[in-house]
Design an enzyme around this catalytic site. Structure first.
Site, PDB file in Angstrom:
ATOM      1  CB  SER A 106       2.435 -81.686   7.816  1.00 58.03           C
ATOM      2  OG  SER A 106       2.923 -81.114   7.556  1.00 58.03           O
ATOM      3  N   PRO A 107       3.553 -84.485   5.787  1.00 53.99           N
ATOM      4  CG  PRO A 107       5.444 -84.465   4.211  1.00 53.99           C
ATOM      5  CD  PRO A 107       4.142 -83.491   5.168  1.00 53.99           C
ATOM      6  CB  CYS A 157       8.874 -89.583   9.937  1.00 55.52           C
ATOM      7  SG  CYS A 157      10.402 -89.109   8.268  1.00 55.52           S
ATOM      8  CD  GLN A 199       8.104 -84.433   2.748  1.00 49.60           C
ATOM      9  OE1 GLN A 199       8.553 -85.170   3.503  1.00 49.60           O
ATOM     10  NE2 GLN A 199       8.471 -83.208   2.616  1.00 49.60           N
ATOM     11  CE1 TYR A 203      16.390 -85.763   7.100  1.00 48.19           C
ATOM     12  CE2 TYR A 203      14.098 -84.435   7.361  1.00 48.19           C
ATOM     13  CZ  TYR A 203      14.907 -85.136   8.135  1.00 48.19           C
ATOM     14  OH  TYR A 203      14.607 -85.617   9.294  1.00 48.19           O
ATOM     15  NE  ARG A 208       6.996 -79.552   4.495  1.00 54.35           N
ATOM     16  CZ  ARG A 208       6.699 -79.882   5.796  1.00 54.35           C
ATOM     17  NH1 ARG A 208       6.987 -80.439   6.810  1.00 54.35           N
ATOM     18  NH2 ARG A 208       4.698 -79.848   6.026  1.00 54.35           N
ATOM     19  CG  LEU A 266       3.836 -74.799  17.356  1.00 56.35           C
ATOM     20  CD1 LEU A 266       4.289 -73.659  18.331  1.00 56.35           C
ATOM     21  CD2 LEU A 266       3.329 -76.365  18.276  1.00 56.35           C
ATOM     22  NE  ARG A 326       3.875 -80.267  16.357  1.00 58.48           N
ATOM     23  CZ  ARG A 326       4.882 -79.684  16.757  1.00 58.48           C
ATOM     24  NH1 ARG A 326       5.232 -80.182  17.708  1.00 58.48           N
ATOM     25  NH2 ARG A 326       4.854 -78.654  16.413  1.00 58.48           N
TER      26      ARG A 326
HETATM   27  C1  LIG Z   1       6.107 -87.376  13.747  1.00 59.64           C
HETATM   28  C2  LIG Z   1       6.289 -86.331  12.588  1.00 59.64           C
HETATM   29  C3  LIG Z   1       6.942 -86.687  11.973  1.00 59.64           C
HETATM   30  C4  LIG Z   1       7.479 -85.896  10.738  1.00 59.64           C
HETATM   31  N1  LIG Z   1       7.798 -86.271   9.801  1.00 59.64           N
HETATM   32  C5  LIG Z   1       8.768 -85.443   8.552  1.00 59.64           C
HETATM   33  C6  LIG Z   1       8.216 -85.539   7.858  1.00 59.64           C
HETATM   34  O1  LIG Z   1       8.330 -86.662   7.159  1.00 59.64           O
HETATM   35  N2  LIG Z   1       8.776 -85.177   6.517  1.00 59.64           N
HETATM   36  C7  LIG Z   1       8.374 -83.219   6.611  1.00 59.64           C
HETATM   37  O2  LIG Z   1       9.086 -82.911   5.823  1.00 59.64           O
HETATM   38  N3  LIG Z   1       8.792 -83.164   8.192  1.00 59.64           N
HETATM   39  C8  LIG Z   1       8.258 -83.713   9.000  1.00 59.64           C
HETATM   40  N4  LIG Z   1       7.514 -83.658  10.259  1.00 59.64           N
HETATM   41  C9  LIG Z   1       7.413 -81.578  10.450  1.00 59.64           C
HETATM   42  C10 LIG Z   1       5.850 -81.649   9.970  1.00 59.64           C
HETATM   43  O3  LIG Z   1       5.691 -82.249   8.622  1.00 59.64           O
HETATM   44  C11 LIG Z   1       5.434 -80.746   9.929  1.00 59.64           C
HETATM   45  O4  LIG Z   1       6.150 -79.655   9.352  1.00 59.64           O
HETATM   46  C12 LIG Z   1       5.788 -79.798  11.318  1.00 59.64           C
HETATM   47  O5  LIG Z   1       5.552 -81.573  12.812  1.00 59.64           O
HETATM   48  C13 LIG Z   1       4.890 -79.037  12.864  1.00 59.64           C
HETATM   49  O6  LIG Z   1       3.853 -78.925  12.039  1.00 59.64           O
HETATM   50  P1  LIG Z   1       2.862 -79.619  13.765  1.00 59.64           P
HETATM   51  O7  LIG Z   1       2.731 -78.124  14.285  1.00 59.64           O
HETATM   52  O8  LIG Z   1       1.456 -78.843  13.296  1.00 59.64           O
HETATM   53  O9  LIG Z   1       3.391 -80.519  14.041  1.00 59.64           O
HETATM   54  C14 LIG Z   1       6.641 -84.103  10.880  1.00 59.64           C
HETATM   55  C15 LIG Z   1       6.494 -84.295  12.363  1.00 59.64           C
HETATM   56  C16 LIG Z   1       6.677 -84.866  13.102  1.00 59.64           C
HETATM   57  C17 LIG Z   1       5.797 -84.557  14.342  1.00 59.64           C
END
Ligand SMILES: Cc1cc2nc3c(=O)[nH]c(=O)nc-3n(C[C@H](O)[C@H](O)[C@H](O)COP(=O)(O)O)c2cc1C
Length: 374
Positions: free
Chosen positions: A35-36, A38, A113, A195, A243, A314, A337
């Protein structure tokens, strides 16, 4: 995660998670997508740096089928922070090219992305604080559908005029051409998390009274124009993802029925997969966090809109991811994560599910069962 060990002669276990997925002419070797995320690690210029190469490269070595860059801004004012990746000049293309090349050389489809932060722009990296960044420190005045700040600590945005709206479309198209030039094979358009394009979709942030605001048709006009223009500029043999935040988790906001209706329109425009996230539009809203809490959105959008979907949020365990794909709730899982905790998540998931996947030859001596030391 448990590590299942198979004897060498045992047949490979059938796994839905580790079955290939083909979209247009691209084959993903499994359904584990990064997943993207930042990283706030550019030097105020939007240029990819060694950090991005190492951070993203680890996931390709770790067996993921698709690795997305972080939200990459189509214009300087479309960055969330002054330290975000950007793709608005040829220098940006040049900086990203080795990353796309490395991902592909190591078995992952390189994805990018593309994003515009709108009113959530000009803020610092989260570890610095949650205030606005002023001009002296590289900040700028953000733009949005309506002059409504996201929160009291965010800057008040300027409402985009017709010319500014047209420019946003052009910026996405120009970034699309550059993404192709850099070697990316999947684009994901960021229409989620509050956004710019999500700000146009939601009645809570879009209070325009012209043709870009009001009812569903008018609020979706700009996002659909961006999607159509990007689809047109992106080679027909390459997949396009979007997305979405399936709901704002707020009364009077964007919600699942609108997402289903919109996703069907995206599919008709040639979008190949809808990545189903939620939230981010309204400050202070806490979604009902639980393992896989957004999977029902991917399942409903896939069923009702007839489009391939990605599930995210999650998803941490191999068996959980396997069940999401096996049950037909989604076509791929996006992991964020858990990948930061373990960049080899996909290799470990295969091991846990008893699936034999190739490891980088350089890592083979670490694969279970271990080879005898030479
Ligand atoms: C450090 C960090 C940076 C993130 N940056 C982006 C982003 O650039 N674009 C986006 O769509 N979501 C972003 N997210 C959200 C994640 O892509 C994801 O949707 C969210 O963390 C839930 O998934 P997870 O439970 O596997 O972490 C970010 C999440 C984290 C933890």
């Amino acid at each position: 995660m448990s590590h299942a060990h198979r004897s060498k002669d045992a047949p490979p276990t059938e796994s839905h998670l580790f079955s290939p997925l083909r979209l247009r002419s691209v084959t993903f070797k499994n359904r584990v997508f990064v997943s993207p995320m930042c990283q706030y690690s550019c030097d105020h210029d939007g240029l990819a740096a060694p950090w991005h190469q190492v951070h993203l490269g680890r996931f390709a070595l770790g067996g993921a089928a698709l690795v997305f860059t972080e939200a990459t801004a189509v214009s300087p004012e479309g960055r969330i922070s002054p330290n975000d990746l950007g793709l608005w000049s040829d220098a940006h293309t040049k900086a990203l090219r080795p990353i796309a090349h490395f991902l592909k050389a190591h078995g992952a489809v390189p994805g990018i992305q593309l994003a515009h932060a709108g009113r959530k722009a000009s803020t610092p990296a989260p570890w610095v604080g949650a205030h606005r960044v002023d001009a002296e420190h590289g900040g700028w005045e953000p733009v949005a559908p309506s002059p409504l700040a996201f929160s009291p600590t965010h800057p008040r945005p300027a409402a985009l005029d017709a010319m500014g709206i047209g420019e946003v479309v052009n910026q996405f198209v120009a970034a699309t051409a550059r993404a192709h030039d850099a070697g990316f094979e999947v684009i994901e358009l960021h229409l989620a998390h509050g956004y710019l394009l999500h700000q146009f979709l939601s009645p809570l942030s879009n209070q325009r009274e012209d043709s870009w605001g009001g009812d569903f048709t008018h609020r979706t006009t700009l996002p659909l124009a961006v999607v159509a223009a990007v689809r047109d500029a992106w080679p027909a043999h390459l997949p396009l993802f979007v997305r979405l935040s399936a709901t704002d988790w707020a009364d009077g906001g964007w919600d699942l029925p609108q997402s289903i209706r919109f996703a069907a329109m995206l599919q008709a425009l040639g979008v190949d997969l809808v990545d189903c996230s939620s939230g981010g539009l309204v400050a202070g809203v806490t979604p009902p966090l639980a393992p896989g809490y957004q999977v029902p959105f991917a399942e409903a959008i896939k069923r009702e809109a007839g489009v391939a979907t990605g599930a995210v949020g999650l998803i941490t365990e191999a068996s959980q991811a396997e069940e999401i794909i096996a049950s037909g709730s989604a076509d791929a899982v996006f992991i964020a994560r858990a990948m930061l905790r373990d960049p080899n998540w996909a290799l470990h998931a295969a091991e846990a599910l008893g699936v034999d996947v190739a490891w980088p030859v350089q890592f083979e001596r670490a694969k279970h069962p271990p080879s005898p030391p030479r």
